[in-house]
Write an enzyme that holds these catalytic residues in place. Structure first.
Site, mmCIF file in Angstrom:
data_model
loop_
_atom_site.group_PDB
_atom_site.id
_atom_site.type_symbol
_atom_site.label_atom_id
_atom_site.label_comp_id
_atom_site.label_asym_id
_atom_site.label_seq_id
_atom_site.Cartn_x
_atom_site.Cartn_y
_atom_site.Cartn_z
ATOM 1 C CG HIS A 1 -1.811 -1.146 1.318
ATOM 2 N ND1 HIS A 1 -2.369 -1.739 2.550
ATOM 3 C CD2 HIS A 1 -3.027 -1.620 0.395
ATOM 4 C CE1 HIS A 1 -2.654 -2.895 2.392
ATOM 5 N NE2 HIS A 1 -3.302 -2.074 1.289
ATOM 6 C CD GLN B 1 -13.691 -5.014 -2.920
ATOM 7 O OE1 GLN B 1 -14.000 -4.189 -2.939
ATOM 8 N NE2 GLN B 1 -12.302 -5.980 -3.093
ATOM 9 N N GLY C 1 -2.230 -1.932 -7.703
ATOM 10 C CA GLY C 1 -1.036 -3.051 -7.506
ATOM 11 C C GLY C 1 -1.261 -3.836 -8.621
ATOM 12 C CD GLN C 2 3.006 -6.786 -12.063
ATOM 13 O OE1 GLN C 2 3.740 -6.275 -12.097
ATOM 14 N NE2 GLN C 2 2.628 -8.768 -12.125
HETATM 15 P P1 AMP Z 1 -5.737 -3.851 -0.904
HETATM 16 O O1 AMP Z 1 -6.368 -2.627 -0.109
HETATM 17 O O2 AMP Z 1 -5.706 -5.524 -0.852
HETATM 18 O O3 AMP Z 1 -7.686 -3.945 -1.647
HETATM 19 O O4 AMP Z 1 -5.406 -3.162 -1.950
HETATM 20 C C1 AMP Z 1 -4.980 -1.974 -2.131
HETATM 21 C C2 AMP Z 1 -4.189 -1.999 -3.067
HETATM 22 O O5 AMP Z 1 -2.397 -1.804 -3.418
HETATM 23 C C3 AMP Z 1 -4.472 -2.672 -4.555
HETATM 24 O O6 AMP Z 1 -4.114 -1.830 -5.561
HETATM 25 C C4 AMP Z 1 -3.842 -3.804 -4.588
HETATM 26 O O7 AMP Z 1 -3.125 -4.108 -5.623
HETATM 27 C C5 AMP Z 1 -2.312 -2.628 -4.194
HETATM 28 N N1 AMP Z 1 -1.595 -3.844 -3.309
HETATM 29 C C6 AMP Z 1 -2.226 -4.951 -2.327
HETATM 30 N N2 AMP Z 1 -0.429 -5.594 -1.626
HETATM 31 C C7 AMP Z 1 0.492 -5.149 -2.965
HETATM 32 C C8 AMP Z 1 1.497 -6.136 -3.409
HETATM 33 N N3 AMP Z 1 2.144 -6.536 -2.543
HETATM 34 N N4 AMP Z 1 2.255 -4.832 -3.980
HETATM 35 C C9 AMP Z 1 1.829 -3.799 -4.037
HETATM 36 N N5 AMP Z 1 0.511 -3.695 -4.127
HETATM 37 C C10 AMP Z 1 -0.374 -4.186 -3.901
#
Ligand code: AMP
Length: 270
Positions: free
Chosen positions: A25, A49, A135-136
């Site tokens: 994040h 979701q 994030g990818q």
């Molecule tokens: P989330 O809180 O899991 O919904 O993630 C929020 C954003 O952070 C999304 O765009 C994810 O793809 C990105 N993200 C989560 N984990 C990672 C990671 N390990 N590396 C890069 N981006 C991440």
């Protein structure tokens, strides 16, 4: 406030999240910091979701720590709306990106990407960013959001940021805190299987089924249950039985009860 920033011609970078911040994040926030005048991140555990039997209720939440980490990474505004302000009683409008939402993670999580697309369009309309960062790690999500923004003529850019990993190779995830030490060790095999796939492709293997069966061997330990392994075109997520150009290798697996995802893009051009 956002309107004021726009009137002052300040650019807004936006990072939508579900909180429980880790370095994945904060890497998105840092990237947004470099490229924009104002950085806004949101924390919203989006009920639409999550499937009925998924972890919406127990999803980790720690807004106090998130505030500290966001500030340290350079975030100007952390937005954490409550559920009823996003989905008031009687809420009925949803957005769906057909096709792309039904494959890979969409197969095992029906309705998931409809929820993701809906909350993203709502957050984009509230925050009005110039650039949104994803994030990818959630590759399919980023492809879906890019398609939505393009097809609905929305006025923002969507950028993808590389995966941040632990030393073992395990992709950082808010859900990693569910893992026991043994499960964490097993979870490292996900990335190992992706690296093996990359190595095979670089060595000239072109058959997806050969690559997949080597990955399955690596993941074939007690405590790991594969949900899917996909070898697809990174642009449109269409399956590739022959790897003759850039490929996205993506997988989802349960380690114990925790569902984890990971991926790697193997570029064949250049
Ligand atoms: P989330 O809180 O899991 O919904 O993630 C929020 C954003 O952070 C999304 O765009 C994810 O793809 C990105 N993200 C989560 N984990 C990672 C990671 N390990 N590396 C890069 N981006 C991440």
């Amino acid at each position: 406030m956002v309107k004021g920033f726009r009137q002052d011609r300040k650019t807004i970078g936006f990072v939508p999240t579900m909180g429980a911040f880790h370095e994945g994040h904060t890497s998105l926030i840092k990237r947004a910091r470099k490229e924009n005048d104002i950085v806004i991140a949101s924390v919203f555990v989006n009920p639409s979701q999550f499937g009925l039997n998924e972890d919406y209720k127990k999803y980790p939440r720690d807004i106090k720590k998130d505030k500290e980490k966001a500030k340290k990474a350079g975030c100007d505004i952390l937005f954490f709306p409550d559920t009823l302000s996003i989905y008031p009683e009687g809420y009925k409008t949803y957005v769906e990106v057909k096709g792309l939402s039904d494959v890979m993670c969409g197969k095992s999580r029906p309705g998931h990407f409809r929820g993701v697309a809906t909350v993203c369009i709502k957050l984009f309309n509230i925050v009005m960013p110039d650039i949104a960062y994803f994030g990818q790690k959630d590759f399919q999500q980023a492809v879906i959001i890019k398609n939505m923004v393009n097809e609905l003529n929305m006025n923002l850019a969507v950028k993808t940021v590389p995966i941040v990993r632990e030393a073992s190779g395990l992709a950082m995830s808010s859900r990693n805190i569910y893992l026991t030490p043994k499960q964490k060790e097993n979870a490292g095999l996900l990335y190992r299987s992706l690296k093996k796939a990359e190595q095979m492709i670089r060595a000239g293997v072109r058959s997806s089924s050969k690559v997949k069966s080597s990955m399955k061997k690596i993941l074939g330990v007690p405590g790991i249950r594969i949900d899917y392994i996909a070898i697809v075109s990174p642009g449109n997520l269409s399956e590739k039985s022959v790897i003759d150009e850039d490929a996205l290798i993506a997988l989802a697996a349960r380690v114990g009860k925790t569902r984890l995802i990971d991926n790697i893009v193997v570029r064949l051009k250049d």
